[in-house]
Design a protein around this motif. Sequence first.
Motif, PDB file in Angstrom:
ATOM      1  N   ILE A   6      38.564   7.853  40.875  1.00  0.00           N
ATOM      2  CA  ILE A   6      38.085   9.113  40.307  1.00  0.00           C
ATOM      3  C   ILE A   6      39.263   9.692  39.541  1.00  0.00           C
ATOM      4  O   ILE A   6      40.225  10.194  40.142  1.00  0.00           O
ATOM      5  N   SER A   7      39.220   9.566  38.237  1.00  0.00           N
ATOM      6  CA  SER A   7      40.352   9.974  37.410  1.00  0.00           C
ATOM      7  C   SER A   7      40.433  11.480  37.261  1.00  0.00           C
ATOM      8  O   SER A   7      41.521  12.046  37.116  1.00  0.00           O
ATOM      9  N   GLU A   8      39.284  12.127  37.306  1.00  0.00           N
ATOM     10  CA  GLU A   8      39.175  13.577  37.220  1.00  0.00           C
ATOM     11  C   GLU A   8      37.781  13.936  37.720  1.00  0.00           C
ATOM     12  O   GLU A   8      36.920  13.059  37.852  1.00  0.00           O
ATOM     13  N   PRO A   9      37.539  15.214  38.031  1.00  0.00           N
ATOM     14  CA  PRO A   9      36.204  15.578  38.503  1.00  0.00           C
ATOM     15  C   PRO A   9      35.119  15.107  37.542  1.00  0.00           C
ATOM     16  O   PRO A   9      35.195  15.308  36.332  1.00  0.00           O
ATOM     17  N   GLY A  10      34.110  14.425  38.115  1.00  0.00           N
ATOM     18  CA  GLY A  10      32.986  13.941  37.332  1.00  0.00           C
ATOM     19  C   GLY A  10      33.163  12.570  36.737  1.00  0.00           C
ATOM     20  O   GLY A  10      32.222  12.040  36.131  1.00  0.00           O
ATOM     21  N   SER A  11      34.324  11.967  36.893  1.00  0.00           N
ATOM     22  CA  SER A  11      34.594  10.667  36.272  1.00  0.00           C
ATOM     23  C   SER A  11      34.937   9.622  37.322  1.00  0.00           C
ATOM     24  O   SER A  11      36.040   9.643  37.896  1.00  0.00           O
ATOM     25  N   LEU A  12      33.993   8.718  37.598  1.00  0.00           N
ATOM     26  CA  LEU A  12      34.206   7.635  38.552  1.00  0.00           C
ATOM     27  C   LEU A  12      34.111   6.305  37.828  1.00  0.00           C
ATOM     28  O   LEU A  12      33.166   6.071  37.065  1.00  0.00           O
ATOM     29  N   GLN A  13      35.072   5.417  38.081  1.00  0.00           N
ATOM     30  CA  GLN A  13      35.087   4.103  37.469  1.00  0.00           C
ATOM     31  C   GLN A  13      35.499   3.061  38.498  1.00  0.00           C
ATOM     32  O   GLN A  13      36.269   3.349  39.429  1.00  0.00           O
ATOM     33  N   LEU A 308      22.463   4.370  61.565  1.00  0.00           N
ATOM     34  CA  LEU A 308      23.190   5.363  60.787  1.00  0.00           C
ATOM     35  C   LEU A 308      23.397   4.914  59.344  1.00  0.00           C
ATOM     36  O   LEU A 308      23.399   5.732  58.423  1.00  0.00           O
ATOM     37  N   VAL A 309      23.570   3.618  59.137  1.00  0.00           N
ATOM     38  CA  VAL A 309      23.792   3.096  57.786  1.00  0.00           C
ATOM     39  C   VAL A 309      22.453   2.950  57.072  1.00  0.00           C
ATOM     40  O   VAL A 309      21.564   2.238  57.527  1.00  0.00           O
ATOM     41  N   SER A 310      22.326   3.627  55.946  1.00  0.00           N
ATOM     42  CA  SER A 310      21.075   3.566  55.190  1.00  0.00           C
ATOM     43  C   SER A 310      21.188   2.703  53.938  1.00  0.00           C
ATOM     44  O   SER A 310      20.199   2.141  53.482  1.00  0.00           O
ATOM     45  N   HIS A 311      22.380   2.611  53.358  1.00  0.00           N
ATOM     46  CA  HIS A 311      22.566   1.879  52.107  1.00  0.00           C
ATOM     47  C   HIS A 311      23.908   1.149  52.134  1.00  0.00           C
ATOM     48  O   HIS A 311      24.912   1.686  52.606  1.00  0.00           O
ATOM     49  N   VAL A 312      23.892  -0.066  51.575  1.00  0.00           N
ATOM     50  CA  VAL A 312      25.123  -0.855  51.402  1.00  0.00           C
ATOM     51  C   VAL A 312      25.162  -1.351  49.963  1.00  0.00           C
ATOM     52  O   VAL A 312      24.188  -1.948  49.475  1.00  0.00           O
ATOM     53  N   PHE A 313      26.271  -1.078  49.272  1.00  0.00           N
ATOM     54  CA  PHE A 313      26.427  -1.479  47.876  1.00  0.00           C
ATOM     55  C   PHE A 313      27.705  -2.293  47.701  1.00  0.00           C
ATOM     56  O   PHE A 313      28.721  -1.987  48.334  1.00  0.00           O
ATOM     57  N   ALA A 319      29.315   3.461  41.471  1.00  0.00           N
ATOM     58  CA  ALA A 319      28.776   4.674  40.855  1.00  0.00           C
ATOM     59  C   ALA A 319      27.382   4.974  41.392  1.00  0.00           C
ATOM     60  O   ALA A 319      27.054   6.129  41.712  1.00  0.00           O
ATOM     61  N   GLU A 320      26.552   3.940  41.501  1.00  0.00           N
ATOM     62  CA  GLU A 320      25.213   4.129  42.058  1.00  0.00           C
ATOM     63  C   GLU A 320      25.299   4.537  43.523  1.00  0.00           C
ATOM     64  O   GLU A 320      24.522   5.383  43.992  1.00  0.00           O
ATOM     65  N   ALA A 321      26.246   3.953  44.259  1.00  0.00           N
ATOM     66  CA  ALA A 321      26.416   4.301  45.670  1.00  0.00           C
ATOM     67  C   ALA A 321      26.732   5.789  45.828  1.00  0.00           C
ATOM     68  O   ALA A 321      26.181   6.470  46.702  1.00  0.00           O
ATOM     69  N   PHE A 322      27.615   6.311  44.978  1.00  0.00           N
ATOM     70  CA  PHE A 322      27.951   7.736  45.043  1.00  0.00           C
ATOM     71  C   PHE A 322      26.760   8.598  44.655  1.00  0.00           C
ATOM     72  O   PHE A 322      26.552   9.666  45.244  1.00  0.00           O
ATOM     73  N   ASP A 323      25.982   8.161  43.674  1.00  0.00           N
ATOM     74  CA  ASP A 323      24.786   8.914  43.291  1.00  0.00           C
ATOM     75  C   ASP A 323      23.825   9.035  44.471  1.00  0.00           C
ATOM     76  O   ASP A 323      23.263  10.104  44.728  1.00  0.00           O
ATOM     77  N   VAL A 324      23.637   7.943  45.190  1.00  0.00           N
ATOM     78  CA  VAL A 324      22.743   7.943  46.346  1.00  0.00           C
ATOM     79  C   VAL A 324      23.296   8.842  47.446  1.00  0.00           C
ATOM     80  O   VAL A 324      22.569   9.639  48.048  1.00  0.00           O
ATOM     81  N   VAL A 335      26.458   5.701  53.543  1.00  0.00           N
ATOM     82  CA  VAL A 335      26.461   4.738  52.443  1.00  0.00           C
ATOM     83  C   VAL A 335      27.776   3.979  52.495  1.00  0.00           C
ATOM     84  O   VAL A 335      28.856   4.595  52.532  1.00  0.00           O
ATOM     85  N   ILE A 336      27.689   2.656  52.504  1.00  0.00           N
ATOM     86  CA  ILE A 336      28.872   1.796  52.637  1.00  0.00           C
ATOM     87  C   ILE A 336      29.061   0.980  51.381  1.00  0.00           C
ATOM     88  O   ILE A 336      28.110   0.436  50.820  1.00  0.00           O
ATOM     89  N   ILE A 337      30.327   0.871  50.946  1.00  0.00           N
ATOM     90  CA  ILE A 337      30.688  -0.017  49.840  1.00  0.00           C
ATOM     91  C   ILE A 337      31.397  -1.231  50.425  1.00  0.00           C
ATOM     92  O   ILE A 337      32.297  -1.096  51.273  1.00  0.00           O
ATOM     93  N   THR A 338      30.988  -2.419  49.986  1.00  0.00           N
ATOM     94  CA  THR A 338      31.582  -3.649  50.501  1.00  0.00           C
ATOM     95  C   THR A 338      32.394  -4.353  49.422  1.00  0.00           C
ATOM     96  O   THR A 338      32.163  -4.191  48.221  1.00  0.00           O
ATOM     97  N   PHE A 339      33.337  -5.151  49.883  1.00  0.00           N
ATOM     98  CA  PHE A 339      34.234  -5.908  49.018  1.00  0.00           C
ATOM     99  C   PHE A 339      34.157  -7.373  49.407  1.00  0.00           C
ATOM    100  O   PHE A 339      34.261  -7.718  50.587  1.00  0.00           O
TER     101      PHE A 339
END
Length: 340
Positions: A6-13, A308-313, A319-324, A335-339
């Motif tokens: 998150i480089s600044e508020p509103g910007s996720l990459q 407890l876990v509803s979504h895994v991305f 970006a979609e994970a954060f939207d959800v 919401v969990i992000i996997t690598f």
Amino acid sequence: MKAVLISEPGSLQVIEREVPQITSDTAVLVKIQAAGICGSDVHILHGTHAYATYPRIVGHEGCGVVEAVGSAVTGFQPGDAVIIEPIHSCGTCYTCRHGHYNCCPNIVVAGVHCDGLMAEYAVVESRQLFKYDPAVLTPVQAALAEPYTVGAQACAQGNVMEGDLVLVHGAGPIGTIICDMAASMGAKVIISEVSDSRREMAAAFGASCTINPLQENLSQCVAEISEGMGVNVVFETTGVPALTTNSIPLLSPHGRFVPLTFAPEPMPIDFRLVNKNELVIAGTRNQNSKFQGVVDSLPSRKDRLDKLVSHVFPVAEAAEAFDVAANPKSGSRKVIITFA
């Protein structure tokens, strides 16, 4: 490596960055497998987090596998599955010297004050690592350890005891976890929650009673359930400012109120009741020495972890994970992000 920036508020990459290097002989390089999205991560994205600095690789709920260790590290070796404690403190200030390192004024929280765990690799001090058995827990399950330590800290601050009557405002992830932990300690837990699905899930986490405060009079319900004595502990997890004020009259003599939210404005408190009944208003922050106990308890909670876990991305869809996670209409829980 891939990392969520998150480089600044509103910007996720999702960016590419060099793998961090071990620079301390007591540090460990961890290959991250899973990282949870916390409400505070969403606040960082929205620019409403009081302490975050930018640009920032976010994430403080994570687990992975040891990739390499510093020359002075003992007890860990490459291949160990580990859960990461995301905070470290100065060790010398008043609060650190008195065993409250979670309140250190110089505290550094991964993903807030320094780059965090939503990256393929992270370097942390070995004292921040806790082993777990990957044959028993999946990385997605293990990533829930940190929010469970927050629940454990809140219950400790509220001095929850067997036989207590506990009220939790809100059945989001943290409210649900507090319900689970308080019930496991022998307390009777009331959940106040407007969402039908969250109230239903709270029953699976040990709630004895659930109330929809939009359809029922919460004060009357508490009076009936407690036979007029009030509840012994109230946890406020919703962020609704009025609930801070309204919780004090719901407490029994010598009751405890634990607010887990940061309202933007001061809230009025009736200190006549506070002093008359010797009420305790107990703040709670992060966790203090709760990781080992929580990690040990996770295998017995596998069914609840899965609920407890509803979504895994995958990280590419961060970006979609954060939207959800940020959308109250998504029905998301954790919401969990996997690598890979």
